[in-house]
Write a protein that holds these residues in place. Structure first.
Motif, PDB file in Angstrom:
ATOM      1  N   ASP A 268      -2.460   6.743   9.750  1.00  0.00           N
ATOM      2  CA  ASP A 268      -3.792   7.529   9.588  1.00  0.00           C
ATOM      3  C   ASP A 268      -4.151   7.918   8.281  1.00  0.00           C
ATOM      4  OD1 ASP A 268      -4.068   7.566  12.560  1.00  0.00           O
ATOM      5  OD2 ASP A 268      -2.858   9.379  12.528  1.00  0.00           O
ATOM      6  N   ARG A 269      -3.076   8.325   7.278  1.00  0.00           N
ATOM      7  CA  ARG A 269      -3.569   8.576   5.976  1.00  0.00           C
ATOM      8  C   ARG A 269      -3.929   7.362   5.220  1.00  0.00           C
ATOM      9  NH1 ARG A 269       1.253  10.122   4.233  1.00  0.00           N
ATOM     10  NH2 ARG A 269       1.712   8.271   3.037  1.00  0.00           N
ATOM     11  N   LEU A 270      -3.160   6.315   5.414  1.00  0.00           N
ATOM     12  CA  LEU A 270      -3.491   4.877   4.695  1.00  0.00           C
ATOM     13  C   LEU A 270      -4.880   4.267   5.000  1.00  0.00           C
ATOM     14  CD1 LEU A 270      -2.143   2.857   2.828  1.00  0.00           C
ATOM     15  CD2 LEU A 270      -1.447   1.614   4.855  1.00  0.00           C
TER      16      LEU A 270
ATOM     17  N   LEU B 261      -7.545   5.983   5.845  1.00  0.00           N
ATOM     18  CA  LEU B 261      -8.598   6.633   5.625  1.00  0.00           C
ATOM     19  C   LEU B 261      -9.706   5.874   4.439  1.00  0.00           C
ATOM     20  CD1 LEU B 261      -7.524  10.135   6.065  1.00  0.00           C
ATOM     21  CD2 LEU B 261      -9.078   8.964   7.384  1.00  0.00           C
ATOM     22  N   THR B 262      -8.827   5.404   3.729  1.00  0.00           N
ATOM     23  CA  THR B 262      -9.333   4.862   2.225  1.00  0.00           C
ATOM     24  C   THR B 262      -9.385   3.297   2.356  1.00  0.00           C
ATOM     25  OG1 THR B 262      -7.101   4.696   1.338  1.00  0.00           O
ATOM     26  CG2 THR B 262      -8.380   6.562   0.990  1.00  0.00           C
ATOM     27  N   ARG B 263      -9.135   2.576   3.334  1.00  0.00           N
ATOM     28  CA  ARG B 263      -9.327   1.045   3.508  1.00  0.00           C
ATOM     29  C   ARG B 263      -9.808   0.846   5.025  1.00  0.00           C
ATOM     30  NH1 ARG B 263      -4.699  -1.863   1.643  1.00  0.00           N
ATOM     31  NH2 ARG B 263      -4.256  -0.001   0.334  1.00  0.00           N
TER      32      ARG B 263
ATOM     33  N   PRO C 121       0.923  -1.158  -0.003  1.00  0.00           N
ATOM     34  CA  PRO C 121      -0.251   0.018   0.040  1.00  0.00           C
ATOM     35  C   PRO C 121       0.885   1.338   0.007  1.00  0.00           C
ATOM     36  CG  PRO C 121      -0.155  -1.034   2.360  1.00  0.00           C
ATOM     37  CD  PRO C 121       0.682  -2.028   1.305  1.00  0.00           C
TER      38      PRO C 121
END
Length: 313
Positions: free
Chosen positions: A235-237, A239-241, A217
């Protein structure tokens, strides 16, 4: 080994006397041979000169010395003999110990020009891909071909090979089977990979891979990546999974505590940091990453390294 009573030159001379009109019984009585031997000589050496017999003897010597056991090599020798000396297929096959069905065989294999071209393109584009990985790539692209055909095209037809780099010999330790996740997104493995720019400045890459789906990822590239930075990446990763219920983050034991700062992320709140010897999952990916990307490029700046590594991912 018994010595021959008659040489090839003497046999040719006897056959020429028979062609000149001397009777077979008289020749057999003169040279001390039987009628069956004479007819065997005529079946084998009729119509040949001494030079032709010497050439056939050289072919037989090469056959024994070079071990022409392959059907392709024997067919080529047989076709040359028939064209050069005008011998029949039966006689040539007897000389070369070749079956006549093998000599007359015509292959029915389809032409593989498109497949060979694709194998060559993958090998040129992915220079560190060997035959097994090219085979996997072809299957994913929809080619209905087995691994044996890919190996034949890769090694024999195209003459390709992969230079293997010697690995450092490590101390032998007892091997323990590691647990494998059964669902994607349940377990992630992380590690750092270090490298240098052209100027000698060091930078590090944070690699992260899913142990079930082998998805990568993120690969974060920077000069310094601390614990707070890692938590912001999480945290950024996520957010979409979907966030795993019980995240299991495999990381070196010495790096684990530094990834747990006072203000940690949700993904790190219940993460399990395992021992360094249990980080073999991501080490396999790191080897491919260094072999196919870092060793293939010469980075001038950090921005260039970030762009190239992200494109490779």
């Amino acid at each position: 080994m018994t010595r021959k009573r008659h040489t090839e030159e003497q046999i040719i001379a006897v056959l020429k006397d028979a062609q000149a009109g001397i009777g077979v019984p008289e020749l057999c009585r003169k040279h001390g041979i039987s009628d069956a031997t004479f007819y065997k000589w005529r079946a084998k050496y009729a119509g040949l000169e001494v030079s032709d017999v010497q050439r056939l003897r050289q072919l037989e010597d090469e056959n024994h010395r070079k071990k022409l056991v392959g059907p392709k090599a024997k067919r080529a020798a047989a076709q040359w003999s028939t064209e050069r000396f005008g011998l029949s297929q039966r006689r040539v096959c007897r000389l070369l110990a070749l079956d006549r069905q093998t000599l007359r065989y015509r292959h029915r294999r389809h032409e593989d020009e498109a497949l060979r071209t694709r194998v060559r393109e993958i090998a040129e584009h992915k220079r560190r891909y060997g035959c097994p990985r090219i085979y996997v790539r072809l299957r994913r692209e929809g080619w209905r071909v087995n691994h044996k055909k890919v190996e034949r095209i890769y090694y024999r037809d195209e003459g390709l090979s992969l230079r293997r780099r010697r690995r450092k010999k490590l101390t032998a330790v007892p091997r323990v089977a590691l647990p494998r996740p059964t669902q994607p997104g349940r377990c992630y493995a992380l590690d750092f990979v270090h490298d240098r720019l052209v100027t000698g400045r060091r930078y590090k890459c944070l690699t992260m891979t899913d142990l079930c789906s082998k998805e990568v990822p993120v690969i974060e590239v920077d000069v310094s990546i601390g614990g707070a930075r890692v938590c912001r990446i999480f945290d950024r990763l996520f957010l979409t999974r979907p966030l795993p219920e019980t995240p299991w983050i495999t990381a070196p034991n010495s790096q684990g505590p530094r990834w747990m700062p006072g203000r940690h992320s949700t993904a790190c709140s219940s993460a399990l940091f395992t021992r360094e010897v249990q980080n073999a999952f991501v080490e396999s990916f790191n080897g491919k990453f260094r072999d196919e990307c870092l060793n293939e490029h010469w980075f001038l700046t950090l921005q260039e390294a970030q762009l190239v590594i992200e494109a490779w991912r």
